[in-house]
Design an enzyme around this catalytic site. Structure first.
Site, PDB file in Angstrom:
ATOM      1  N   SER A 180       6.088   3.028   1.368  1.00 35.82           N
ATOM      2  CA  SER A 180       7.028   3.219   0.266  1.00 35.82           C
ATOM      3  C   SER A 180       8.429   2.815   0.722  1.00 35.82           C
ATOM      4  O   SER A 180       8.756   2.920   1.913  1.00 35.82           O
ATOM      5  CB  SER A 180       7.047   4.692  -0.156  1.00 35.82           C
ATOM      6  OG  SER A 180       8.092   4.940  -1.081  1.00 35.82           O
ATOM      7  N   TYR A 192       6.430  13.964   1.046  1.00 35.75           N
ATOM      8  CA  TYR A 192       6.163  12.554   0.728  1.00 35.75           C
ATOM      9  C   TYR A 192       6.999  11.626   1.611  1.00 35.75           C
ATOM     10  O   TYR A 192       6.471  10.689   2.222  1.00 35.75           O
ATOM     11  CB  TYR A 192       6.466  12.304  -0.746  1.00 35.75           C
ATOM     12  CG  TYR A 192       6.156  10.901  -1.205  1.00 35.75           C
ATOM     13  CD1 TYR A 192       4.850  10.521  -1.518  1.00 35.75           C
ATOM     14  CD2 TYR A 192       7.160   9.949  -1.352  1.00 35.75           C
ATOM     15  CE1 TYR A 192       4.567   9.235  -1.954  1.00 35.75           C
ATOM     16  CE2 TYR A 192       6.888   8.667  -1.783  1.00 35.75           C
ATOM     17  CZ  TYR A 192       5.585   8.316  -2.085  1.00 35.75           C
ATOM     18  OH  TYR A 192       5.308   7.033  -2.511  1.00 35.75           O
TER      19      TYR A 192
HETATM   20  N1  LIG Z   1       4.264   4.126  -7.974  1.00 36.01           N
HETATM   21  C1  LIG Z   1       5.322   4.028  -7.192  1.00 36.01           C
HETATM   22  O1  LIG Z   1       6.487   3.968  -7.652  1.00 36.01           O
HETATM   23  C2  LIG Z   1       5.149   3.971  -5.706  1.00 36.01           C
HETATM   24  C3  LIG Z   1       6.288   3.668  -4.938  1.00 36.01           C
HETATM   25  C4  LIG Z   1       6.163   3.608  -3.561  1.00 36.01           C
HETATM   26  C5  LIG Z   1       4.937   3.834  -2.970  1.00 36.01           C
HETATM   27  N2  LIG Z   1       3.845   4.125  -3.742  1.00 36.01           N
HETATM   28  C6  LIG Z   1       2.586   4.365  -3.046  1.00 36.01           C
HETATM   29  O2  LIG Z   1       1.582   3.517  -3.543  1.00 36.01           O
HETATM   30  C7  LIG Z   1       0.309   4.141  -3.376  1.00 36.01           C
HETATM   31  C8  LIG Z   1      -0.410   4.117  -4.711  1.00 36.01           C
HETATM   32  O3  LIG Z   1       0.382   4.861  -5.631  1.00 36.01           O
HETATM   33  P1  LIG Z   1       0.225   4.718  -7.198  1.00 36.01           P
HETATM   34  O4  LIG Z   1       1.592   4.660  -7.761  1.00 36.01           O
HETATM   35  O5  LIG Z   1      -0.776   3.688  -7.523  1.00 36.01           O
HETATM   36  O6  LIG Z   1      -0.335   6.184  -7.503  1.00 36.01           O
HETATM   37  P2  LIG Z   1      -1.447   6.698  -8.516  1.00 36.01           P
HETATM   38  O7  LIG Z   1      -1.305   8.176  -8.551  1.00 36.01           O
HETATM   39  O8  LIG Z   1      -1.365   5.945  -9.788  1.00 36.01           O
HETATM   40  O9  LIG Z   1      -2.797   6.303  -7.780  1.00 36.01           O
HETATM   41  C9  LIG Z   1      -3.154   6.919  -6.585  1.00 36.01           C
HETATM   42  C10 LIG Z   1      -4.658   6.948  -6.467  1.00 36.01           C
HETATM   43  O10 LIG Z   1      -4.986   7.622  -5.242  1.00 36.01           O
HETATM   44  C11 LIG Z   1      -6.071   8.485  -5.501  1.00 36.01           C
HETATM   45  N3  LIG Z   1      -6.118   9.581  -4.547  1.00 36.01           N
HETATM   46  C12 LIG Z   1      -5.236  10.613  -4.424  1.00 36.01           C
HETATM   47  N4  LIG Z   1      -5.633  11.444  -3.451  1.00 36.01           N
HETATM   48  C13 LIG Z   1      -6.789  10.936  -2.957  1.00 36.01           C
HETATM   49  C14 LIG Z   1      -7.670  11.334  -1.926  1.00 36.01           C
HETATM   50  N5  LIG Z   1      -7.478  12.475  -1.235  1.00 36.01           N
HETATM   51  N6  LIG Z   1      -8.739  10.567  -1.643  1.00 36.01           N
HETATM   52  C15 LIG Z   1      -8.962   9.422  -2.357  1.00 36.01           C
HETATM   53  N7  LIG Z   1      -8.169   9.005  -3.350  1.00 36.01           N
HETATM   54  C16 LIG Z   1      -7.088   9.746  -3.639  1.00 36.01           C
HETATM   55  C17 LIG Z   1      -5.854   8.970  -6.927  1.00 36.01           C
HETATM   56  O11 LIG Z   1      -7.039   9.497  -7.483  1.00 36.01           O
HETATM   57  C18 LIG Z   1      -5.347   7.718  -7.607  1.00 36.01           C
HETATM   58  O12 LIG Z   1      -6.390   6.972  -8.147  1.00 36.01           O
HETATM   59  C19 LIG Z   1       0.593   5.548  -2.849  1.00 36.01           C
HETATM   60  O13 LIG Z   1       0.423   5.564  -1.464  1.00 36.01           O
HETATM   61  C20 LIG Z   1       2.030   5.755  -3.226  1.00 36.01           C
HETATM   62  O14 LIG Z   1       2.670   6.691  -2.383  1.00 36.01           O
HETATM   63  C21 LIG Z   1       3.928   4.195  -5.088  1.00 36.01           C
END
Ligand SMILES: NC(=O)c1ccc[n+]([C@@H]2O[C@H](COP(=O)([O-])OP(=O)(O)OC[C@H]3O[C@@H](n4cnc5c(N)ncnc54)[C@H](O)[C@@H]3O)[C@@H](O)[C@H]2O)c1
Length: 252
Positions: A140, A153
């Site tokens: 991130s 986080y």
């Molecule tokens: N969306 C943003 O703005 C953003 C920004 C920076 C980083 N990220 C990172 O990107 C990655 C994906 O985030 P996203 O925005 O797609 O989130 P999201 O919540 O839309 O998707 C995350 C997925 O991870 C799955 N998950 C959660 N815990 C789990 C576990 N214990 N085992 C297996 N699966 C699990 C969820 O079921 C979900 O399908 C994450 O690591 C997040 O921290 C997201």
């Protein structure tokens, strides 16, 4: 459609939605077989069904080493090899520091850091059998600075960078590359309802899962063959500036 990943197999955690689903779609479109691994079974099955041929869902809680072993074995059984792991599963507990609490802090580190460690541990023997491979950890922009209300986080995302670099260093001898992609604010279910503003973002918008998937695709394929241990920030220029710009009149 044949692409530069034809004949390769990718496992994508968090593949049921958001950045993981976007990455799975991009890898599949480039010709890879894709295993969508997630705790969200209905949504994961749906993404796999949408992709059709060369795609399957595998139930996985990334905190469970035995479940990881089943996912990797299942991928090899189905497609003969594993070449790519995308660690996109993550959680983002939000609360003021005083209310964050041990449980949320431990959960964030468990899923966002230990989950990646267990995944890398499980997939390395399969990557070795394939003659090498590419691991992509989704970190991130919050792994480069802090945002308030996200103690666990932010701590976890700084740790993703350390995990990426130490594993890159040790696994390079096996032809296994490990890199991190660091999204800025991206429109996914994780950020639904959140608004960090885009005034200070160079490209003046939030990201889409497909924006992040482009970087994942690059790191998965051979065009990035000499890149390992790298942090690739994909944030529209968020980190390039300062949040203070939000208070500067827009001159565009
Ligand atoms: N969306 C943003 O703005 C953003 C920004 C920076 C980083 N990220 C990172 O990107 C990655 C994906 O985030 P996203 O925005 O797609 O989130 P999201 O919540 O839309 O998707 C995350 C997925 O991870 C799955 N998950 C959660 N815990 C789990 C576990 N214990 N085992 C297996 N699966 C699990 C969820 O079921 C979900 O399908 C994450 O690591 C997040 O921290 C997201």
């Amino acid at each position: 459609m044949a692409g530069n990943l034809a004949g390769r197999t990718a496992i994508v955690t968090g593949g049921a939605q958001g950045i993981g689903a976007g990455s799975a779609r991009a890898l599949h479109a480039a010709g890879a077989s894709v295993v969508i691994a997630d705790v969200r079974e209905a949504e994961g099955e749906q993404v796999a069904a949408e992709l059709g041929d060369r795609a399957r869902f595998a139930p996985l809680d990334v905190r469970d080493a035995a479940a990881w072993a089943r996912v990797v074995a299942g991928a090899e059984d189905a497609y003969g090899r594993v070449d790519v792991l995308v660690n996109s599963a993550g959680i983002a507990p939000v609360a003021p520091f005083a209310e964050y609490g041990e449980d949320a802090f431990r959960r964030a580190l468990d899923v966002n850091v230990t989950g990646l460690f267990l995944g890398i541990t499980a997939v390395v023997p399969a990557l070795r059998r394939a003659g090498g491979g590419s691991i992509i950890n989704i970190g991130s922009a919050g792994g480069f600075r802090a945002y308030p209300l996200m103690t666990g986080y932010i701590t976890s995302k700084w740790a993703v960078r350390g995990l990426t670099k130490v594993t890159a260093l040790e696994l390079g001898v096996d032809g296994i590359r490990v890199n991190a992609v660091h999204p800025g604010q991206t429109d996914t279910p994780m950020t639904a309802g959140a608004n960090f503003g885009t005034a200070h973002v160079a490209l003046k918008r939030v990201g889409l899962p497909s924006d992040i998937a482009g970087a994942v695709l690059f790191l998965a394929g051979d065009d990035s063959r000499f890149i390992t241990g790298a942090d690739l920030v994909v944030d529209g220029g968020d980190l390039a500036g300062s949040a203070d710009w939000a208070s500067v009149p827009d001159r565009n």
